[in-house]
Design a protein around this motif. Structure first.
Motif, mmCIF file in Angstrom:
data_model
loop_
_atom_site.group_PDB
_atom_site.id
_atom_site.type_symbol
_atom_site.label_atom_id
_atom_site.label_comp_id
_atom_site.label_asym_id
_atom_site.label_seq_id
_atom_site.Cartn_x
_atom_site.Cartn_y
_atom_site.Cartn_z
ATOM 1 N N ALA A 1 0.821 -1.211 0.000
ATOM 2 C CA ALA A 1 0.000 0.000 0.000
ATOM 3 C C ALA A 1 0.853 1.257 0.000
ATOM 4 O O ALA A 1 0.548 2.230 -0.708
ATOM 5 C CB ALA A 1 -0.931 -0.011 1.211
ATOM 6 N N LEU A 2 1.928 1.254 0.776
ATOM 7 C CA LEU A 2 2.785 2.437 0.855
ATOM 8 C C LEU A 2 3.411 2.763 -0.498
ATOM 9 O O LEU A 2 3.484 3.933 -0.895
ATOM 10 C CB LEU A 2 3.878 2.225 1.903
ATOM 11 N N TRP A 3 3.854 1.742 -1.215
ATOM 12 C CA TRP A 3 4.457 1.994 -2.520
ATOM 13 C C TRP A 3 3.408 2.421 -3.539
ATOM 14 O O TRP A 3 3.599 3.396 -4.270
ATOM 15 C CB TRP A 3 5.200 0.750 -3.020
ATOM 16 N N TYR A 4 2.289 1.709 -3.578
ATOM 17 C CA TYR A 4 1.294 2.024 -4.602
ATOM 18 C C TYR A 4 0.715 3.427 -4.410
ATOM 19 O O TYR A 4 0.435 4.129 -5.397
ATOM 20 C CB TYR A 4 0.164 0.988 -4.589
ATOM 21 N N THR A 5 0.554 3.839 -3.172
ATOM 22 C CA THR A 5 -0.080 5.128 -2.927
ATOM 23 C C THR A 5 0.811 6.311 -3.302
ATOM 24 O O THR A 5 0.342 7.450 -3.300
ATOM 25 C CB THR A 5 -0.512 5.231 -1.447
ATOM 26 N N LEU A 6 2.068 6.043 -3.672
ATOM 27 C CA LEU A 6 2.913 7.133 -4.172
ATOM 28 C C LEU A 6 2.354 7.708 -5.469
ATOM 29 O O LEU A 6 2.633 8.854 -5.819
ATOM 30 C CB LEU A 6 4.345 6.649 -4.395
ATOM 31 N N GLY A 7 1.588 6.901 -6.191
ATOM 32 C CA GLY A 7 0.874 7.414 -7.354
ATOM 33 C C GLY A 7 1.619 7.302 -8.662
ATOM 34 O O GLY A 7 2.817 7.006 -8.713
ATOM 35 N N PRO A 8 0.912 7.571 -9.747
ATOM 36 C CA PRO A 8 1.474 7.357 -11.084
ATOM 37 C C PRO A 8 2.578 8.343 -11.445
ATOM 38 O O PRO A 8 3.471 8.011 -12.233
ATOM 39 C CB PRO A 8 0.258 7.518 -12.003
ATOM 40 N N HIS A 9 2.533 9.538 -10.906
ATOM 41 C CA HIS A 9 3.536 10.528 -11.319
ATOM 42 C C HIS A 9 4.913 10.183 -10.768
ATOM 43 O O HIS A 9 5.929 10.414 -11.430
ATOM 44 C CB HIS A 9 3.086 11.927 -10.890
ATOM 45 N N ILE A 10 4.964 9.626 -9.574
ATOM 46 C CA ILE A 10 6.244 9.200 -9.013
ATOM 47 C C ILE A 10 6.679 7.864 -9.599
ATOM 48 O O ILE A 10 7.836 7.690 -10.000
ATOM 49 C CB ILE A 10 6.164 9.114 -7.479
ATOM 50 N N LEU A 11 5.761 6.921 -9.681
ATOM 51 C CA LEU A 11 6.154 5.560 -10.063
ATOM 52 C C LEU A 11 6.384 5.382 -11.550
ATOM 53 O O LEU A 11 7.245 4.594 -11.953
ATOM 54 C CB LEU A 11 5.113 4.559 -9.561
ATOM 55 N N VAL A 12 5.632 6.085 -12.389
ATOM 56 C CA VAL A 12 5.794 5.903 -13.844
ATOM 57 C C VAL A 12 5.824 7.226 -14.601
ATOM 58 O O VAL A 12 5.626 7.245 -15.823
ATOM 59 C CB VAL A 12 4.696 4.983 -14.429
ATOM 60 N N GLY A 13 6.045 8.321 -13.903
ATOM 61 C CA GLY A 13 6.112 9.604 -14.596
ATOM 62 C C GLY A 13 4.779 10.107 -15.095
ATOM 63 O O GLY A 13 4.715 11.007 -15.933
ATOM 64 N N GLY A 14 3.690 9.534 -14.595
ATOM 65 C CA GLY A 14 2.361 10.034 -14.926
ATOM 66 C C GLY A 14 1.706 9.374 -16.117
ATOM 67 O O GLY A 14 0.490 9.374 -16.245
ATOM 68 N N GLU A 15 2.497 8.782 -17.003
ATOM 69 C CA GLU A 15 1.943 8.191 -18.225
ATOM 70 C C GLU A 15 2.305 6.716 -18.301
ATOM 71 O O GLU A 15 3.481 6.353 -18.163
ATOM 72 C CB GLU A 15 2.473 8.916 -19.458
#
Length: 227
Positions: free
Chosen positions: A159-173
C-alpha cells in the motif's frame, strides 16, 4: 518515511531471493537512489553488511584506492564518513557517491559507480563483481517489492508503494515500456486489497482529494483498482 520504506523493501528483497540471485542488486540501486531523492540522506550504513553480501557495495582498505599513493596524506587523515566527490550544485547531488566514500577504516564504492569502474579497470574487481547492475525502472523494483511483500503477507508495504501514485512511479503516463508492470502491480494491489489498508494521514489521498486533483492519471490510479 521514505528511508524506512526503502529499507523494509531492501531487507524483504534480500530475504525473498536466494544468494545466487543477482536481481536484488539491480533493484537496490534504484530503491536507494529513490530514497536519497526524497530524504537526501545516505542510508547505506543501516545495513552495510547486507549490501556488501549482495555485492551492491564493495569495501576495501584505503590503500587500495587508485589515487592513494598520490594522496596518501589526505586519505590517512580521514576520521569520519566522507563522500569523495564534492558536490557544489544541488542538481548534481545524486552523483555524490560516484567517486566512493570512506567510513574509516574502509573505502567503499557502489556497483556501477565511477570508482567501481576504476577498480574494475585496475583488476581489483573481477568476474561477477565486474558486471554492473542492470538498469531498471523504479516501477520494476516496486513490482518486485510488491510480489515479495505479498508472499510475506506485508500488505501495508504494498500500500505504501502504490499510494505514491502514477507521477512518481511511472512519470504520470503508462507507456508501452511500463504497461505490463503497471498491470501486474494493479492486479496485485486489488488481489491483496491494499487500497483498504489503513495508512497514516497524508499518505493516501481520499476519493474527494483525488477527484479535486482533476488529474486523469491519478483518478485512474487510485479509484479504478478492482479485483
Amino acid at each position: 518515511m521514505f528511508d524506512d520504506m526503502v529499507w523494509d523493501s531492501v531487507r524483504l528483497l534480500d530475504a525473498d531471493h536466494g544468494a545466487d540471485d543477482d536481481r536484488p542488486r539491480d533493484w537496490f540501486a534504484v530503491l536507494l537512489a529513490f530514497g536519497r531523492q526524497f530524504d537526501g540522506a545516505i542510508t547505506h550504513f543501516r545495513d552495510i553488511d547486507l549490501l556488501r553480501r549482495r555485492r551492491f557495495v564493495y569495501g576495501f582498505p584505503l590503500d587500495r584506492h587508485p589515487d592513494y599513493a598520490r594522496r596518501r596524506g589526505y586519505f590517512d587523515g580521514l576520521t569520519e564518513f566522507t563522500a569523495l566527490r564534492t558536490v557544489v550544485d544541488e542538481a548534481d547531488f545524486e552523483s555524490e557517491l560516484e567517486d566512493g566514500y570512506v567510513e574509516p577504516p574502509l573505502l567503499y564504492c557502489d556497483a556501477g559507480t565511477a570508482l567501481w569502474r576504476r577498480l574494475v579497470d585496475a583488476g581489483e574487481l573481477t568476474g561477477a563483481d565486474a558486471v554492473p547492475p542492470r538498469p531498471v525502472l523504479l516501477v520494476d523494483a516496486v513490482l518486485a517489492v510488491a510480489e515479495a511483500a505479498e508472499r510475506a503477507g506485508d500488505v501495508r508495504l504494498i500500500a505504501l508503494w502504490y499510494t505514491l501514485g502514477p507521477h512518481i512511479l511511472v512519470g504520470g503516463e503508462v507507456t508501452a515500456e511500463v504497461a505490463d508492470q503497471v498491470r501486474r502491480l494493479r492486479e496485485l494491489v486489488a488481489r491483496t486489497e491494499a487500497m483498504s489498508v489503513p495508512l497514516p494521514d497524508g499518505h493516501r489521498p481520499t476519493d474527494e482529494q483525488v477527484l479535486a486533483m482533476d488529474d486523469e492519471a491519478a483518478t485512474w490510479w487510485y479509484l479504478s483498482v478492482t479485483a
